[in-house]
Design an enzyme around this catalytic site. Structure first.
Site, PDB file in Angstrom:
ATOM      1  CE  LYS A 109      32.052  42.648  40.101  1.00  0.00           C
ATOM      2  NZ  LYS A 109      33.205  42.685  41.032  1.00  0.00           N
ATOM      3  CG  ASP A 132      35.832  47.316  39.713  1.00  0.00           C
ATOM      4  OD1 ASP A 132      35.583  48.491  40.057  1.00  0.00           O
ATOM      5  OD2 ASP A 132      36.059  46.383  40.508  1.00  0.00           O
ATOM      6  CE  LYS A 172      39.276  47.236  40.830  1.00  0.00           C
ATOM      7  NZ  LYS A 172      39.571  46.520  42.091  1.00  0.00           N
ATOM      8  CG  ASP A 216      34.890  43.216  38.083  1.00  0.00           C
ATOM      9  OD1 ASP A 216      35.002  42.097  38.620  1.00  0.00           O
ATOM     10  OD2 ASP A 216      34.656  44.260  38.718  1.00  0.00           O
ATOM     11  CG  ASP A 237      37.682  48.612  44.010  1.00  0.00           C
ATOM     12  OD1 ASP A 237      37.017  48.220  43.015  1.00  0.00           O
ATOM     13  OD2 ASP A 237      38.887  48.375  44.169  1.00  0.00           O
ATOM     14  CD  GLU A 245      32.838  46.626  41.622  1.00  0.00           C
ATOM     15  OE1 GLU A 245      33.588  46.944  42.573  1.00  0.00           O
ATOM     16  OE2 GLU A 245      33.093  45.705  40.829  1.00  0.00           O
ATOM     17  NE  ARG A 260      31.631  43.381  48.670  1.00  0.00           N
ATOM     18  CZ  ARG A 260      32.655  43.134  49.485  1.00  0.00           C
ATOM     19  NH1 ARG A 260      32.513  43.246  50.782  1.00  0.00           N
ATOM     20  NH2 ARG A 260      33.817  42.752  48.976  1.00  0.00           N
TER      21      ARG A 260
HETATM   22  N1  BES Z   1      36.469  43.212  40.771  1.00  0.00           N
HETATM   23  C1  BES Z   1      37.133  43.360  42.018  1.00  0.00           C
HETATM   24  C2  BES Z   1      37.772  42.054  42.507  1.00  0.00           C
HETATM   25  C3  BES Z   1      38.907  41.546  41.666  1.00  0.00           C
HETATM   26  C4  BES Z   1      40.201  41.955  41.914  1.00  0.00           C
HETATM   27  C5  BES Z   1      38.679  40.638  40.661  1.00  0.00           C
HETATM   28  C6  BES Z   1      41.235  41.465  41.148  1.00  0.00           C
HETATM   29  C7  BES Z   1      39.709  40.160  39.906  1.00  0.00           C
HETATM   30  C8  BES Z   1      40.991  40.564  40.145  1.00  0.00           C
HETATM   31  C9  BES Z   1      36.151  43.821  43.092  1.00  0.00           C
HETATM   32  O1  BES Z   1      35.156  44.669  42.643  1.00  0.00           O
HETATM   33  C10 BES Z   1      36.953  44.575  44.081  1.00  0.00           C
HETATM   34  O2  BES Z   1      37.489  45.590  43.737  1.00  0.00           O
HETATM   35  N2  BES Z   1      37.015  44.073  45.298  1.00  0.00           N
HETATM   36  C11 BES Z   1      37.764  44.709  46.328  1.00  0.00           C
HETATM   37  C12 BES Z   1      36.971  44.587  47.609  1.00  0.00           C
HETATM   38  C13 BES Z   1      37.528  45.397  48.729  1.00  0.00           C
HETATM   39  C14 BES Z   1      37.392  46.876  48.426  1.00  0.00           C
HETATM   40  C15 BES Z   1      36.779  45.043  49.992  1.00  0.00           C
HETATM   41  C16 BES Z   1      39.100  44.000  46.442  1.00  0.00           C
HETATM   42  O3  BES Z   1      39.152  42.779  46.279  1.00  0.00           O
HETATM   43  O4  BES Z   1      40.094  44.680  46.654  1.00  0.00           O
HETATM   44 ZN    ZN Z   2      34.630  44.469  40.674  1.00  0.00          ZN
HETATM   45 MN    MN Z   3      35.765  46.692  42.609  1.00  0.00          MN
END
Ligand code: BES
Ligand code: ZN
Ligand code: MN
Length: 495
Positions: A265, A270, A277, A288, A347, A349, A351
């Site tokens: 990825k 992000d 966020k 990210d 968010d 994103e 996947r």
């Molecule tokens: N890049 C984030 C995941 C992440 C969060 C990595 C904190 C490192 C530290 C990912 O893109 C994300 O935002 N995931 C969301 C998914 C949710 C919306 C289902 C998350 O983990 O909140």
């Molecule tokens: Zn992300």
């Molecule tokens: Mn995200």
């Protein structure tokens, strides 16, 4: 990065510095025999223990310069604590302290007796040499991008490490190449997103290709829209920074042997997109692209080691931005596989870009195995913290080999389950699937989403959200899981 030279000599050779492990009783580690100054050193260390100047506490160090009656410029004492209770983590901490202690010294030619395996010795000398070489080479890494400003970069002095044992070049080379790969991974993840863009990641791959002679292929926005990567392009449409699909191909093995694919990825920043966020610590979302940086770090290590295997790397790289052009919750897109996705949260994103990369990888390279790595879910940090990466997959033998490689390199994984029950959480009334599965088991539902894009290939997914980065006073990238992947790929060679 300056390369340390590692050599082997069974007799204790001449050098300007000796690294000596000492236990909490004030004794030299029993594995250390035949030192030229053994008796004088034993006495000296006992005196230091009695006077309280060096108690041999785990990972403590004392650098003796020109000790009397010892024909050696420097002796670095490294505390091992109670040797009976020494753990792998404890041993690795002594290596790190030893490297740090020599950082600000004049040591250049170093003999190190800090090579033995902690009890119960599941590990061996080869293992210790791997870790010793990895830690010392890695201690040279220092974030050095020009944007750091006035910072004067580290100027390491250690040039040569001699191990007082029979020749074992493989683990020393692997440790060194791993450290050099990790340094690249860290540098990229530490770089701010206004420098580390998808284009910069592509240029890094091109540079690697030139240096080590592997093929690089870069796809741009127009081509990817044309090809039908509707999911990846949906994430990329919110940003003005051009997205890239970066493909690397290392061919060290038989021509007709299917490659192992690494998919990483590469979200260079992000923001969350329209599902924005919160502001706190959002700066950290520059990492990210830790999965992408891992792929590049592994390729760097492969370039150094040149093993006889075929490996491809595929990196979908983009920013995730909110804008007038950005995707919105409820939008439905068609992935390269033809499956439709309802984007309920912009968010989630990672996947969305990985699914098209996975389809592209299978169509283009017909790999024997796919390993994807991603800072995919915050839920992974909640579940497992920062010490192990999550691993999930459709083939237990592949998962087990990765777990084993993670144990050996102490770059560990912990398995989570997959199954229909979790897959059901992705149900959508408006498309083949939703891109989120609710609050429960976020790491598993993310992997379940990816699993829908794997056709008939052995696959493992690594969620490195908790391990690729540390927050707090040592804030920065860790270079994980380069070490485990390099070990896994080299094991595959032996299999
Ligand atoms: N890049 C984030 C995941 C992440 C969060 C990595 C904190 C490192 C530290 C990912 O893109 C994300 O935002 N995931 C969301 C998914 C949710 C919306 C289902 C998350 O983990 O909140
Ligand atoms: Zn992300
Ligand atoms: Mn995200």
């Amino acid at each position: 990065m300056k390369h340390i030279q590692f050599t082997f000599q069974t007799e204790y050779p001449q050098a300007d510095t000796l690294i000596l492990p000492v236990n909490s009783q004030g004794e030299i580690h029993p594995a250390v025999q035949n030192l030229s100054n053994q008796a004088a050193l034993t006495t000296l260390i006992q005196q230091l223990h009695q006077s309280g100047d060096f108690l041999g506490k785990l990972a403590s160090t004392l650098l003796l310069v020109q000790p009397t009656q010892i024909e050696m410029q420097r002796v670095l004492l490294v505390g091992m604590g109670d040797i009976e209770k020494l753990t792998v983590k404890g041993y690795l901490s002594t290596l790190n302290s030893a490297a740090k202690a020599l950082d600000h010294s004049g040591a250049t030619q170093v003999v190190s007796a800090l090579i033995f395996s902690p009890p119960p010795s599941q590990q061996d000398l080869t293992w210790a040499i791997y870790h010793h070489s990895q830690v010392f080479q890695h201690s040279f890494y220092d974030y050095s991008h020009e944007s750091r400003g006035e910072h004067s970069p580290k100027e390491p002095k250690v040039e040569h490490i001699i191990y007082p044992c029979h020749k074992q070049e493989q683990p020393a080379q692997q440790g060194q190449a791993t450290a050099i790969g990790m340094a690249l991974t860290q540098e990229l993840a530490n770089m701010p997103s206004n420098f580390c863009t998808p284009t910069f990641l592509a240029e890094t791959a091109i540079e690697l290709g030139k240096t080590y002679g592997y093929d690089i292929h870069i796809l741009d926005r127009e081509e990817m829209i044309e090809m039908g990567m509707g999911s990846f392009m949906a994430v990329a449409q919110g940003g003005d920074t051009p997205p890239k699909m970066i493909c690397l191909s290392y061919r060290g093995g038989e021509k007709n042997q299917a490659p192992i694919a690494l998919v990483g990825k590469g979200v260079t920043f992000d923001t969350g997109g329209i599902s924005l966020k919160p502001g706190a610590a959002m700066d950290e979302m520059k990492y990210d692209m830790g999965g992408a940086a891992t792929v590049l770090g592994v390729f760097k290590a492969l370039g150094e080691l040149k093993p006889n295997i075929n490996v491809v790397g595929v990196i979908p790289a983009t920013e995730n931005m909110p804008s007038g052009n950005a995707i919105k919750p409820g939008d439905v897109v068609t992935s390269l596989s033809g499956q439709t996705i309802e984007i309920l949260n912009t968010d989630a994103e990672g996947r969305l870009i990985l699914c098209d990369a996975l389809t592209y990888t299978q169509q283009t390279y017909q790999p024997s195995k796919i390993i994807d790595m991603a800072t995919l879910t915050g839920a992974c940090i909640i579940a497992l913290g920062h010490h192990v990466s999550a691993i999930l997959g459709n083939n237990q033998a592949l998962v087990d080999s990765l777990i084993q490689a993670g144990e050996t390199t102490y770059d560990r994984f912990w398995q989570m389950p997959l199954g229909e029950e979790w897959d059901e959480q992705l149900k959508s009334n408006f498309a083949d699937m939703a891109n989120i599965g609710g609050r429960a088991a976020g790491t598993i539902t993310a992997a379940q989403f990816l699993a829908r894009f794997i056709e008939d290939t052995d696959w493992a997914h690594l969620d490195i959200a908790g391990t690729a980065w540390v927050s707090g006073s040592k804030k920065g990238a860790t270079g994980r899981p380069v070490a485990a992947l390099v070990q896994y790929l080299l094991n595959d060679l032996k299999a």
